[in-house]
Design a protein around this motif. Sequence first.
Motif, PDB file in Angstrom:
ATOM      1  N   ASN A 103       0.859  -1.074  -0.107  1.00  0.00           N
ATOM      2  CA  ASN A 103       0.143  -0.051   0.104  1.00  0.00           C
ATOM      3  C   ASN A 103       0.796   1.265  -0.096  1.00  0.00           C
ATOM      4  N   ARG A 104       1.870   1.155   1.038  1.00  0.00           N
ATOM      5  CA  ARG A 104       2.791   2.454   1.018  1.00  0.00           C
ATOM      6  C   ARG A 104       3.605   2.625  -0.037  1.00  0.00           C
ATOM      7  N   GLU A 105       3.965   1.564  -1.129  1.00  0.00           N
ATOM      8  CA  GLU A 105       4.848   1.833  -2.241  1.00  0.00           C
ATOM      9  C   GLU A 105       3.947   2.325  -3.307  1.00  0.00           C
ATOM     10  N   ARG A 106       2.679   1.779  -3.332  1.00  0.00           N
ATOM     11  CA  ARG A 106       1.652   2.340  -4.345  1.00  0.00           C
ATOM     12  C   ARG A 106       1.498   3.630  -3.946  1.00  0.00           C
ATOM     13  N   LEU A 107       1.267   4.078  -3.111  1.00  0.00           N
ATOM     14  CA  LEU A 107       1.125   5.602  -2.634  1.00  0.00           C
ATOM     15  C   LEU A 107       2.144   6.377  -3.127  1.00  0.00           C
ATOM     16  N   GLN A 108       3.515   5.996  -2.986  1.00  0.00           N
ATOM     17  CA  GLN A 108       4.648   6.679  -3.447  1.00  0.00           C
ATOM     18  C   GLN A 108       4.795   6.721  -4.838  1.00  0.00           C
ATOM     19  N   ARG A 109       4.430   5.610  -5.613  1.00  0.00           N
ATOM     20  CA  ARG A 109       4.443   5.705  -6.992  1.00  0.00           C
ATOM     21  C   ARG A 109       3.416   6.766  -7.461  1.00  0.00           C
ATOM     22  N   LEU A 110       2.248   6.508  -7.017  1.00  0.00           N
ATOM     23  CA  LEU A 110       1.373   7.648  -7.262  1.00  0.00           C
ATOM     24  C   LEU A 110       1.543   9.105  -7.009  1.00  0.00           C
TER      25      LEU A 110
ATOM     26  N   SER B 217      -5.495   4.428  -9.297  1.00  0.00           N
ATOM     27  CA  SER B 217      -4.096   5.281  -8.708  1.00  0.00           C
ATOM     28  C   SER B 217      -3.150   4.246  -8.390  1.00  0.00           C
ATOM     29  N   GLY B 218      -1.785   4.639  -8.311  1.00  0.00           N
ATOM     30  CA  GLY B 218      -0.725   3.982  -8.157  1.00  0.00           C
ATOM     31  C   GLY B 218      -0.472   2.556  -9.049  1.00  0.00           C
ATOM     32  N   THR B 219      -1.186   2.817  -9.870  1.00  0.00           N
ATOM     33  CA  THR B 219      -1.064   1.298 -10.956  1.00  0.00           C
ATOM     34  C   THR B 219      -0.438   1.756 -12.346  1.00  0.00           C
ATOM     35  N   ILE B 220      -0.059   1.086 -13.304  1.00  0.00           N
ATOM     36  CA  ILE B 220       0.786   1.244 -14.396  1.00  0.00           C
ATOM     37  C   ILE B 220      -0.459   1.789 -15.374  1.00  0.00           C
TER      38      ILE B 220
ATOM     39  N   LEU C 137     -17.697  -5.039  -7.502  1.00  0.00           N
ATOM     40  CA  LEU C 137     -16.972  -3.703  -6.930  1.00  0.00           C
ATOM     41  C   LEU C 137     -16.183  -4.062  -5.835  1.00  0.00           C
ATOM     42  N   LEU C 138     -16.488  -5.087  -5.068  1.00  0.00           N
ATOM     43  CA  LEU C 138     -15.585  -5.571  -3.815  1.00  0.00           C
ATOM     44  C   LEU C 138     -14.334  -5.995  -4.423  1.00  0.00           C
ATOM     45  N   ASP C 139     -14.580  -6.948  -5.471  1.00  0.00           N
ATOM     46  CA  ASP C 139     -13.328  -7.473  -5.995  1.00  0.00           C
ATOM     47  C   ASP C 139     -12.278  -6.338  -6.682  1.00  0.00           C
ATOM     48  N   GLU C 140     -13.034  -5.347  -7.305  1.00  0.00           N
ATOM     49  CA  GLU C 140     -12.053  -4.504  -7.654  1.00  0.00           C
ATOM     50  C   GLU C 140     -11.235  -3.617  -6.551  1.00  0.00           C
ATOM     51  N   PHE C 141     -12.211  -3.355  -5.467  1.00  0.00           N
ATOM     52  CA  PHE C 141     -11.719  -2.600  -4.300  1.00  0.00           C
ATOM     53  C   PHE C 141     -10.529  -3.335  -3.649  1.00  0.00           C
ATOM     54  N   TYR C 142     -10.860  -4.560  -3.555  1.00  0.00           N
ATOM     55  CA  TYR C 142      -9.545  -5.262  -2.769  1.00  0.00           C
ATOM     56  C   TYR C 142      -8.236  -5.549  -3.626  1.00  0.00           C
ATOM     57  N   ARG C 143      -8.564  -5.177  -5.036  1.00  0.00           N
ATOM     58  CA  ARG C 143      -7.165  -5.591  -5.494  1.00  0.00           C
ATOM     59  C   ARG C 143      -6.559  -3.891  -5.906  1.00  0.00           C
ATOM     60  N   THR C 144      -7.506  -2.988  -5.922  1.00  0.00           N
ATOM     61  CA  THR C 144      -6.998  -1.707  -6.443  1.00  0.00           C
ATOM     62  C   THR C 144      -7.066  -0.725  -5.236  1.00  0.00           C
ATOM     63  N   GLY C 145      -7.837  -0.944  -4.210  1.00  0.00           N
ATOM     64  CA  GLY C 145      -7.788   0.037  -3.224  1.00  0.00           C
ATOM     65  C   GLY C 145      -6.728   0.290  -2.519  1.00  0.00           C
ATOM     66  N   LEU C 146      -6.656   1.665  -2.184  1.00  0.00           N
ATOM     67  CA  LEU C 146      -5.226   2.214  -1.386  1.00  0.00           C
ATOM     68  C   LEU C 146      -5.824   2.813  -0.199  1.00  0.00           C
ATOM     69  N   LEU C 147      -5.357   2.380   0.960  1.00  0.00           N
ATOM     70  CA  LEU C 147      -5.713   2.908   2.140  1.00  0.00           C
ATOM     71  C   LEU C 147      -5.068   4.442   2.497  1.00  0.00           C
ATOM     72  N   LEU C 148      -5.790   5.337   2.365  1.00  0.00           N
ATOM     73  CA  LEU C 148      -5.216   6.296   2.769  1.00  0.00           C
ATOM     74  C   LEU C 148      -5.016   6.875   4.510  1.00  0.00           C
TER      75      LEU C 148
ATOM     76  N   THR D 179       5.858  -9.607  -3.164  1.00  0.00           N
ATOM     77  CA  THR D 179       5.834  -8.076  -2.941  1.00  0.00           C
ATOM     78  C   THR D 179       6.327  -7.193  -4.124  1.00  0.00           C
ATOM     79  N   ASP D 180       6.613  -7.750  -5.295  1.00  0.00           N
ATOM     80  CA  ASP D 180       6.867  -6.817  -6.422  1.00  0.00           C
ATOM     81  C   ASP D 180       5.953  -6.256  -6.966  1.00  0.00           C
ATOM     82  N   LEU D 181       5.785  -4.786  -6.974  1.00  0.00           N
ATOM     83  CA  LEU D 181       4.421  -4.096  -7.463  1.00  0.00           C
ATOM     84  C   LEU D 181       4.423  -4.081  -8.758  1.00  0.00           C
ATOM     85  N   ASP D 182       5.249  -4.573  -9.601  1.00  0.00           N
ATOM     86  CA  ASP D 182       4.898  -4.573 -10.959  1.00  0.00           C
ATOM     87  C   ASP D 182       4.269  -5.920 -11.264  1.00  0.00           C
ATOM     88  N   ARG D 183       4.681  -7.053 -10.580  1.00  0.00           N
ATOM     89  CA  ARG D 183       4.001  -8.224 -10.747  1.00  0.00           C
ATOM     90  C   ARG D 183       2.313  -8.242 -10.282  1.00  0.00           C
ATOM     91  N   LEU D 184       2.294  -7.547  -8.889  1.00  0.00           N
ATOM     92  CA  LEU D 184       0.982  -7.256  -8.394  1.00  0.00           C
ATOM     93  C   LEU D 184       0.029  -6.132  -8.906  1.00  0.00           C
TER      94      LEU D 184
END
Length: 453
Positions: free
Chosen positions: A28-35, A114-117, A192-203, A304-309
């Motif tokens: 979560n932290r690394e994706r926020l940083q990428r964003l 957000s925070g994705t490719i 929607l929950l499926d999308e939330f759990y794989r893309t959601g970022l805890l702010l 934990t590789d963000l590109d793979r995840l």
Amino acid sequence: MAAKILTHHRFTREVDRQLLKRRFYGINRERLQRLRETLRPRQRQFLDLLPLLFHTNHPLLPGFVSKGTPFGISDYSPAKRSVEAARQLTRSFHYQKRALPTYWIHALYLMGSSGTIAYSENSDFDVWVCHPPGLTREQRNELRRKTERISAWARAIEMEVHFFVMEAERFRAGGEEALSTESSGKIQHQLLLDEFYRTGLLLAGRHPIWWLVPPEAEGGYDDYVRELKRRRFVRADEDIDLGGLARVPAGEFLGASLWQLYKAIDSPYKSLLKILLMEVYASEYPRVDLLSLRFKRAVYDGETDLDRLDPYVMLEAKVEEYLTACGERERLELARRCFYFKVGERLSEPEPHAHTGRRREVMRALTREWGWKSVDLHVLDARASWKIHRVLDERRILVDQLTRSYRMLSDFAREHRHTASIDPLDLNTLGRKLYASFERKAGKVEIINPGIS
């Protein structure tokens, strides 16, 4: 049954749960940083300030409605840069840490690209504002007015931000209104929950308890969560329970596909990947391997590789697996083009921004795997100036895909008509719209390039 699973499962030990939380929080932290790295300065200021706007109720900060507006985020302490962002807006702001009698916001989440490719400077933000049960109608309205004012401030700095005020218990019961700009208006709850759990970022605030339910225990999610709480393996104030993903009703695939097909008529590339994902899910029904569960399995296995995840890399990979297994070469190449256009990196051109280097490396690796040559990249990157014959070829492929998806949707609806409540009128209306948009006949003036180049 849940107690037995909990007793014997390898992640029931305290050290394992703590390890898992650190792993999820790290991702979560690394994706926020990428964003943050992709945002312009004022947009970064917005992102830094956003949790603080809901944690305090300062009259000079954006979003203030009244002294009665609910505020305070569970387990949140603003970072130094958040306080500095507030002081840049109003020098009189001073943050003083103090315990509040009630924390009216359980969590803030950002979901989508957000925070994705797939994120670009034109992407919008969907923010879930999760509050506890017990808010009065007036308090909830105050919170909504606050989000509207923050959205207005965001527009002033060229950001499109959509807020969705929601309560976890009500959401689990299916009582919330649409919580995404991608919704058809009829809630596709589990998808929607499926999308939330794989893309959601805890702010800020509480993490999903879903993180701590092993993938193999998803079928008994509610029992597992109850047992976690009964044994006090989790604190009551540290997580939020939005529900599990044991089963997706057939009607949700139909509703989501219908909505994306409507959108694809005007913007085919943007919708086709999601249409194909729904086709993959429908082909697996009722034992659907949801992307969110793939994501969780990978994290549990130590990835934990963000590109793979990356949620969109995982989406493309799942669609690719399906089309390869089906021997659908033309559709596979179309899916790859959709993904390439979605990411928006023109690999045949020089790198425009330093922060896009990582995305370009991922796309270079993928296009090499796909066997794309330099000439292929030049052709795709010149899409805006495609000649008429190229547009016609692409249009034919797109029409074939949309028609095929419509037929699949119709067949799926007939096969599951007893369990999926989809209005036949909706299907007929869509069929007529597709026919009117793409039928070729004498005397008809055709628009051959809707969203193609």
